[in-house]
Scaffold this motif. Sequence first.
Motif, PDB file in Angstrom:
ATOM      1  N   THR A  71      56.968  23.920   8.566  1.00  0.00           N
ATOM      2  CA  THR A  71      56.096  22.932   7.937  1.00  0.00           C
ATOM      3  C   THR A  71      55.019  22.521   8.922  1.00  0.00           C
ATOM      4  N   GLN A  72      53.923  21.995   8.409  1.00  0.00           N
ATOM      5  CA  GLN A  72      52.830  21.582   9.277  1.00  0.00           C
ATOM      6  C   GLN A  72      53.137  20.245   9.939  1.00  0.00           C
ATOM      7  N   LEU A  73      52.647  20.081  11.163  1.00  0.00           N
ATOM      8  CA  LEU A  73      52.759  18.800  11.844  1.00  0.00           C
ATOM      9  C   LEU A  73      51.781  17.809  11.225  1.00  0.00           C
ATOM     10  N   ARG A  74      52.195  16.560  11.154  1.00  0.00           N
ATOM     11  CA  ARG A  74      51.283  15.510  10.723  1.00  0.00           C
ATOM     12  C   ARG A  74      50.265  15.243  11.829  1.00  0.00           C
ATOM     13  N   LYS A  75      49.163  14.630  11.477  1.00  0.00           N
ATOM     14  CA  LYS A  75      48.110  14.348  12.450  1.00  0.00           C
ATOM     15  C   LYS A  75      48.654  13.565  13.635  1.00  0.00           C
ATOM     16  N   GLU A  76      49.520  12.583  13.349  1.00  0.00           N
ATOM     17  CA  GLU A  76      50.078  11.744  14.412  1.00  0.00           C
ATOM     18  C   GLU A  76      50.967  12.540  15.364  1.00  0.00           C
ATOM     19  N   ASP A  77      51.599  13.604  14.848  1.00  0.00           N
ATOM     20  CA  ASP A  77      52.502  14.410  15.671  1.00  0.00           C
ATOM     21  C   ASP A  77      51.763  15.190  16.749  1.00  0.00           C
ATOM     22  N   GLN A  78      50.477  15.424  16.554  1.00  0.00           N
ATOM     23  CA  GLN A  78      49.729  16.280  17.466  1.00  0.00           C
ATOM     24  C   GLN A  78      49.340  15.570  18.759  1.00  0.00           C
ATOM     25  N   LYS A  79      49.617  14.273  18.843  1.00  0.00           N
ATOM     26  CA  LYS A  79      49.387  13.511  20.073  1.00  0.00           C
ATOM     27  C   LYS A  79      50.668  12.746  20.419  1.00  0.00           C
ATOM     28  N   PRO A  80      51.751  13.465  20.685  1.00  0.00           N
ATOM     29  CA  PRO A  80      53.039  12.787  20.883  1.00  0.00           C
ATOM     30  C   PRO A  80      53.069  11.920  22.135  1.00  0.00           C
ATOM     31  N   ILE A  81      53.728  10.789  22.011  1.00  0.00           N
ATOM     32  CA  ILE A  81      53.971   9.904  23.152  1.00  0.00           C
ATOM     33  C   ILE A  81      55.476   9.749  23.301  1.00  0.00           C
ATOM     34  N   PHE A  82      55.997  10.155  24.430  1.00  0.00           N
ATOM     35  CA  PHE A  82      57.422  10.075  24.704  1.00  0.00           C
ATOM     36  C   PHE A  82      57.706   8.854  25.576  1.00  0.00           C
ATOM     37  N   TYR A  83      58.848   8.242  25.331  1.00  0.00           N
ATOM     38  CA  TYR A  83      59.293   7.109  26.136  1.00  0.00           C
ATOM     39  C   TYR A  83      60.527   7.556  26.914  1.00  0.00           C
ATOM     40  N   ILE A  84      60.435   7.497  28.233  1.00  0.00           N
ATOM     41  CA  ILE A  84      61.493   8.003  29.101  1.00  0.00           C
ATOM     42  C   ILE A  84      62.340   6.836  29.602  1.00  0.00           C
ATOM     43  N   PRO A  85      63.613   6.761  29.202  1.00  0.00           N
ATOM     44  CA  PRO A  85      64.486   5.704  29.717  1.00  0.00           C
ATOM     45  C   PRO A  85      64.916   6.016  31.145  1.00  0.00           C
ATOM     46  N   ILE A  86      64.834   5.021  32.006  1.00  0.00           N
ATOM     47  CA  ILE A  86      65.207   5.170  33.413  1.00  0.00           C
ATOM     48  C   ILE A  86      66.508   4.413  33.661  1.00  0.00           C
ATOM     49  N   GLY A  87      67.481   5.114  34.240  1.00  0.00           N
ATOM     50  CA  GLY A  87      68.787   4.516  34.479  1.00  0.00           C
ATOM     51  C   GLY A  87      68.875   3.758  35.788  1.00  0.00           C
ATOM     52  N   GLU A  88      70.090   3.363  36.147  1.00  0.00           N
ATOM     53  CA  GLU A  88      70.313   2.566  37.353  1.00  0.00           C
ATOM     54  C   GLU A  88      69.914   3.305  38.622  1.00  0.00           C
TER      55      GLU A  88
END
Length: 325
Positions: A71-88
Amino acid sequence: MIFQIFHPSRAGILLVIVSLMVLTPLLSDAHETEWPGKKLAAIFPKAKKFVQRSAPLTKEKIASIEKELGTQLRKEDQKPIFYIPIGENKRPIGLVLFVDVQGPRGVIDGAVGLDMKGKVVKVVVYEHKESDAIASEKFLKQFIGKGIDDAFAVGKDIEAVKGQEAASKAVALLPKKTLVMSYALFLKRKPKSDAEKTPQPEEPPEELPEVEDLKELMILMVDAYWEIVDYFDKGEGKAEAVAAAKKLATYTKLISDFEPTKNADQKEEYAELQEKFGKTLIEFAKALDKNGISDETRKQWDAIDVLIKQAHIRFSEKPIDLEEY
């Protein structure tokens, strides 16, 4: 070398990299327009903090992702922003992607959390126009533990909400899309001949540097750059040079966290050049570790210099004044 053309300062060559290869602002056309702190904490409650990272998608990556998803990616999907959780231990413990899909009655908005082995730890559905059952824990918990090799197919490894088969299929696309995009950008596929191995990041996770602006990032890159130059000049410090090359590759990924200074409309060109530069550095680090100073590694280092010059020619309107740095 480009720094000799414009200024003898050591800061010159890396300033060109940083200022000319940055991408669009982080929250431009993104799913989240403000910091989603509570949502992130609900997905990774043990995280001490979260680091926001954008990731460029080239035309080739978009085509590859769409082919695998069917399936095609939505417009918003083409600029993904990931959030990286940082542990102890100040190291990443996974990632979160806010993603949406088209359901039978409208857009289904959600988020997916993955651990460092590429397994789903949480799927959340926020806004939607479907039955509330598709957002229930009973339905969503069946995605936990699944990975890139799972089908996410209703009727096979996913049990649909009764009477909501189409909506259930749409929700199943949330984790599938997150996994496919994450593997396209960060994770390495496990060999089919060794299916028991868990997927690993291309590079071992390392503590993420925290920088406030491009100037601070440039300073880090300058230090790493000159570690390599000194090794080629003196023939000493191989381990330090290899580590510096890996750091440069990591720092290159951070460039897209900052708003571009010029030619911000050339998004695809920035993305392609940033990706090419990062891959070249990784290949160079591997060759340097294996062979040390050789004709091959000298040639690779020269190619890195060429990329920097290309960046200047394509994305800079005039020489950069280095006096302020």
